[in-house]
Design a protein around this motif. Structure first.
Motif, PDB file in Angstrom:
ATOM      1  N   MET A  61      28.126  12.681 -20.127  1.00 36.07           N
ATOM      2  CA  MET A  61      27.239  12.222 -19.070  1.00 36.07           C
ATOM      3  C   MET A  61      28.084  11.454 -18.060  1.00 36.07           C
ATOM      4  SD  MET A  61      24.619   8.936 -19.509  1.00 36.07           S
ATOM      5  CE  MET A  61      24.640   9.111 -21.228  1.00 36.07           C
ATOM      6  N   THR A  62      28.198  11.999 -16.906  1.00 38.48           N
ATOM      7  CA  THR A  62      28.899  11.255 -15.869  1.00 38.48           C
ATOM      8  C   THR A  62      27.965  10.956 -14.698  1.00 38.48           C
ATOM      9  OG1 THR A  62      29.711  13.268 -14.815  1.00 38.48           O
ATOM     10  CG2 THR A  62      31.157  12.213 -16.451  1.00 38.48           C
ATOM     11  N   LYS A  63      26.710  11.396 -14.818  1.00 33.96           N
ATOM     12  CA  LYS A  63      25.734  11.133 -13.776  1.00 33.96           C
ATOM     13  C   LYS A  63      24.393  10.859 -14.448  1.00 33.96           C
ATOM     14  CE  LYS A  63      25.645  14.254 -10.618  1.00 33.96           C
ATOM     15  NZ  LYS A  63      25.329  15.411  -9.762  1.00 33.96           N
ATOM     16  N   LYS A  64      23.681   9.835 -13.932  1.00 37.10           N
ATOM     17  CA  LYS A  64      22.393   9.495 -14.508  1.00 37.10           C
ATOM     18  C   LYS A  64      21.497   8.925 -13.417  1.00 37.10           C
ATOM     19  CE  LYS A  64      20.613   7.031 -18.582  1.00 37.10           C
ATOM     20  NZ  LYS A  64      20.989   6.164 -19.704  1.00 37.10           N
ATOM     21  N   ILE A  65      20.214   9.256 -13.459  1.00 41.34           N
ATOM     22  CA  ILE A  65      19.235   8.691 -12.546  1.00 41.34           C
ATOM     23  C   ILE A  65      18.499   7.588 -13.299  1.00 41.34           C
ATOM     24  CG2 ILE A  65      17.258   9.139 -11.047  1.00 41.34           C
ATOM     25  CD1 ILE A  65      19.847  10.713 -10.311  1.00 41.34           C
ATOM     26  N   ILE A  66      18.544   6.369 -12.768  1.00 40.44           N
ATOM     27  CA  ILE A  66      17.900   5.213 -13.395  1.00 40.44           C
ATOM     28  C   ILE A  66      17.055   4.519 -12.335  1.00 40.44           C
ATOM     29  CG2 ILE A  66      18.263   3.032 -14.608  1.00 40.44           C
ATOM     30  CD1 ILE A  66      21.051   4.149 -15.427  1.00 40.44           C
ATOM     31  N   ASN A  67      15.768   4.382 -12.607  1.00 38.30           N
ATOM     32  CA  ASN A  67      14.834   3.761 -11.666  1.00 38.30           C
ATOM     33  C   ASN A  67      14.930   4.367 -10.260  1.00 38.30           C
ATOM     34  OD1 ASN A  67      13.821   2.004 -13.633  1.00 38.30           O
ATOM     35  ND2 ASN A  67      15.428   0.511 -13.229  1.00 38.30           N
ATOM     36  N   GLY A  68      15.062   5.680 -10.214  1.00 42.58           N
ATOM     37  CA  GLY A  68      15.099   6.384  -8.935  1.00 42.58           C
ATOM     38  C   GLY A  68      16.418   6.303  -8.191  1.00 42.58           C
ATOM     39  N   LYS A  69      17.456   5.747  -8.817  1.00 42.81           N
ATOM     40  CA  LYS A  69      18.773   5.645  -8.176  1.00 42.81           C
ATOM     41  C   LYS A  69      19.793   6.449  -8.982  1.00 42.81           C
ATOM     42  CE  LYS A  69      18.132   1.065  -6.190  1.00 42.81           C
ATOM     43  NZ  LYS A  69      18.697  -0.285  -6.087  1.00 42.81           N
ATOM     44  N   LYS A  70      20.709   7.098  -8.247  1.00 43.31           N
ATOM     45  CA  LYS A  70      21.738   7.903  -8.900  1.00 43.31           C
ATOM     46  C   LYS A  70      22.985   7.063  -9.152  1.00 43.31           C
ATOM     47  CE  LYS A  70      23.833  11.215  -6.588  1.00 43.31           C
ATOM     48  NZ  LYS A  70      24.177  12.527  -6.003  1.00 43.31           N
ATOM     49  N   TYR A  71      23.494   7.163 -10.360  1.00 43.51           N
ATOM     50  CA  TYR A  71      24.746   6.524 -10.761  1.00 43.51           C
ATOM     51  C   TYR A  71      25.683   7.641 -11.184  1.00 43.51           C
ATOM     52  CZ  TYR A  71      21.978   2.316 -10.626  1.00 43.51           C
ATOM     53  OH  TYR A  71      21.180   1.283 -10.201  1.00 43.51           O
ATOM     54  N   ASP A  72      26.739   7.851 -10.396  1.00 43.89           N
ATOM     55  CA  ASP A  72      27.651   8.967 -10.607  1.00 43.89           C
ATOM     56  C   ASP A  72      29.075   8.436 -10.773  1.00 43.89           C
ATOM     57  OD1 ASP A  72      29.173  11.293 -10.550  1.00 43.89           O
ATOM     58  OD2 ASP A  72      28.070  12.160  -8.871  1.00 43.89           O
ATOM     59  N   VAL A  73      29.620   8.638 -11.941  1.00 40.10           N
ATOM     60  CA  VAL A  73      30.969   8.164 -12.248  1.00 40.10           C
ATOM     61  C   VAL A  73      31.997   8.843 -11.348  1.00 40.10           C
ATOM     62  CG1 VAL A  73      32.741   8.068 -14.056  1.00 40.10           C
ATOM     63  CG2 VAL A  73      30.344   7.621 -14.629  1.00 40.10           C
ATOM     64  N   GLU A  74      31.751  10.096 -10.999  1.00 44.65           N
ATOM     65  CA  GLU A  74      32.718  10.869 -10.206  1.00 44.65           C
ATOM     66  C   GLU A  74      32.845  10.371  -8.772  1.00 44.65           C
ATOM     67  OE1 GLU A  74      34.618  13.178 -11.677  1.00 44.65           O
ATOM     68  OE2 GLU A  74      33.550  12.778 -13.547  1.00 44.65           O
ATOM     69  N   THR A  75      31.778   9.806  -8.201  1.00 48.56           N
ATOM     70  CA  THR A  75      31.824   9.389  -6.798  1.00 48.56           C
ATOM     71  C   THR A  75      31.975   7.881  -6.622  1.00 48.56           C
ATOM     72  OG1 THR A  75      29.402   9.267  -6.677  1.00 48.56           O
ATOM     73  CG2 THR A  75      30.435  11.369  -6.067  1.00 48.56           C
ATOM     74  N   ALA A  76      31.851   7.119  -7.688  1.00 51.52           N
ATOM     75  CA  ALA A  76      31.963   5.660  -7.600  1.00 51.52           C
ATOM     76  C   ALA A  76      33.435   5.231  -7.637  1.00 51.52           C
ATOM     77  CB  ALA A  76      31.209   5.010  -8.753  1.00 51.52           C
ATOM     78  N   ARG A  77      33.674   4.043  -7.107  1.00 49.72           N
ATOM     79  CA  ARG A  77      35.026   3.469  -7.096  1.00 49.72           C
ATOM     80  C   ARG A  77      35.253   2.685  -8.386  1.00 49.72           C
ATOM     81  NH1 ARG A  77      36.530  -1.650  -5.729  1.00 49.72           N
ATOM     82  NH2 ARG A  77      34.483  -2.067  -4.835  1.00 49.72           N
ATOM     83  N   LEU A  78      36.366   2.955  -9.044  1.00 46.85           N
ATOM     84  CA  LEU A  78      36.724   2.233 -10.256  1.00 46.85           C
ATOM     85  C   LEU A  78      37.210   0.829  -9.884  1.00 46.85           C
ATOM     86  CD1 LEU A  78      37.242   2.158 -13.349  1.00 46.85           C
ATOM     87  CD2 LEU A  78      39.527   3.052 -12.854  1.00 46.85           C
ATOM     88  N   VAL A  79      36.543  -0.187 -10.429  1.00 45.28           N
ATOM     89  CA  VAL A  79      36.955  -1.565 -10.209  1.00 45.28           C
ATOM     90  C   VAL A  79      37.972  -1.960 -11.268  1.00 45.28           C
ATOM     91  CG1 VAL A  79      36.171  -3.975 -10.125  1.00 45.28           C
ATOM     92  CG2 VAL A  79      34.738  -2.153  -9.157  1.00 45.28           C
ATOM     93  N   ASP A  80      37.640  -1.731 -12.530  1.00 45.66           N
ATOM     94  CA  ASP A  80      38.561  -2.032 -13.620  1.00 45.66           C
ATOM     95  C   ASP A  80      38.093  -1.314 -14.886  1.00 45.66           C
ATOM     96  OD1 ASP A  80      41.010  -3.361 -14.232  1.00 45.66           O
ATOM     97  OD2 ASP A  80      39.912  -4.772 -15.459  1.00 45.66           O
ATOM     98  N   ARG A  81      38.998  -1.247 -15.834  1.00 42.78           N
ATOM     99  CA  ARG A  81      38.715  -0.554 -17.093  1.00 42.78           C
ATOM    100  C   ARG A  81      39.200  -1.399 -18.253  1.00 42.78           C
ATOM    101  NH1 ARG A  81      39.940   5.752 -17.739  1.00 42.78           N
ATOM    102  NH2 ARG A  81      38.572   6.095 -19.531  1.00 42.78           N
ATOM    103  N   TRP A  82      38.425  -1.403 -19.349  1.00 41.86           N
ATOM    104  CA  TRP A  82      38.788  -2.125 -20.562  1.00 41.86           C
ATOM    105  C   TRP A  82      38.603  -1.184 -21.744  1.00 41.86           C
ATOM    106  CZ3 TRP A  82      35.604  -3.215 -24.789  1.00 41.86           C
ATOM    107  CH2 TRP A  82      36.171  -4.058 -25.762  1.00 41.86           C
ATOM    108  N   THR A  83      39.601  -1.131 -22.619  1.00 44.41           N
ATOM    109  CA  THR A  83      39.478  -0.308 -23.820  1.00 44.41           C
ATOM    110  C   THR A  83      39.835  -1.127 -25.051  1.00 44.41           C
ATOM    111  OG1 THR A  83      41.745   0.502 -23.627  1.00 44.41           O
ATOM    112  CG2 THR A  83      40.015   1.861 -22.647  1.00 44.41           C
ATOM    113  N   TYR A  84      39.255  -0.719 -26.163  1.00 47.79           N
ATOM    114  CA  TYR A  84      39.540  -1.346 -27.445  1.00 47.79           C
ATOM    115  C   TYR A  84      39.821  -0.222 -28.435  1.00 47.79           C
ATOM    116  CZ  TYR A  84      38.887  -3.744 -31.877  1.00 47.79           C
ATOM    117  OH  TYR A  84      39.069  -4.232 -33.148  1.00 47.79           O
ATOM    118  N   GLY A  85      40.980  -0.270 -29.087  1.00 49.28           N
ATOM    119  CA  GLY A  85      41.340   0.751 -30.068  1.00 49.28           C
ATOM    120  C   GLY A  85      41.777   2.038 -29.408  1.00 49.28           C
ATOM    121  N   ASN A  86      41.740   3.112 -30.193  1.00 53.88           N
ATOM    122  CA  ASN A  86      42.057   4.424 -29.632  1.00 53.88           C
ATOM    123  C   ASN A  86      40.913   5.376 -29.956  1.00 53.88           C
ATOM    124  OD1 ASN A  86      42.690   6.072 -32.075  1.00 53.88           O
ATOM    125  ND2 ASN A  86      44.312   4.567 -32.337  1.00 53.88           N
ATOM    126  N   PRO A  87      40.810   6.491 -29.241  1.00 55.73           N
ATOM    127  CA  PRO A  87      39.640   7.361 -29.384  1.00 55.73           C
ATOM    128  C   PRO A  87      39.339   7.866 -30.795  1.00 55.73           C
ATOM    129  CG  PRO A  87      40.843   7.923 -27.411  1.00 55.73           C
ATOM    130  CD  PRO A  87      41.681   6.912 -28.153  1.00 55.73           C
TER     131      PRO A  87
END
Length: 102
Positions: free
Chosen positions: A1-27
């Motif tokens: 899932m890289t795109k989701k509609i929530i409360n009538g608004k689209k949230y798309d990972v592909e078109t948004a700007r990455l501010v920062d990323r945090w990871t824990y462990g490995n996949p």
């Protein structure tokens, strides 16, 4: 899932700007977590997160087991700043949200 509609608004990972990323462990870890704070062109923040079967993002896969999962969570500005204070260094935080008083 890289795109989701929530409360009538689209949230798309592909078109948004990455501010920062945090990871824990490995996949391959059951506790693995990967969180990305993103900002839409409208200035709204959201979190895209995924993780293993024992992470905060696990999904119920059968009556006796959990699997990995992912989610998109809209953030208020306050929530975005809280996430950033926990996961970003001071310079990156101020570059995104402005200078903070001493």
């Amino acid at each position: 899932m890289t795109k989701k509609i929530i409360n009538g608004k689209k949230y798309d990972v592909e078109t948004a700007r990455l501010v920062d990323r945090w990871t824990y462990g490995n996949p391959s870890d059951f506790y693995y977590q990967d969180e990305m704070l993103l900002c839409k062109t409208t200035g709204e923040y959201f979190l895209y997160a995924q993780g293993g079967p024992l992470s905060d993002y696990r999904t119920y896969s059968s009556p006796t087991s959990w699997g990995g999962g992912e989610d998109i969570v809209p953030f208020t500005l306050y929530q975005a700043k809280c996430w950033a204070m926990e996961h970003m260094d001071g310079d990156a935080y101020e570059a995104e949200f402005g200078e903070v008083e001493e």
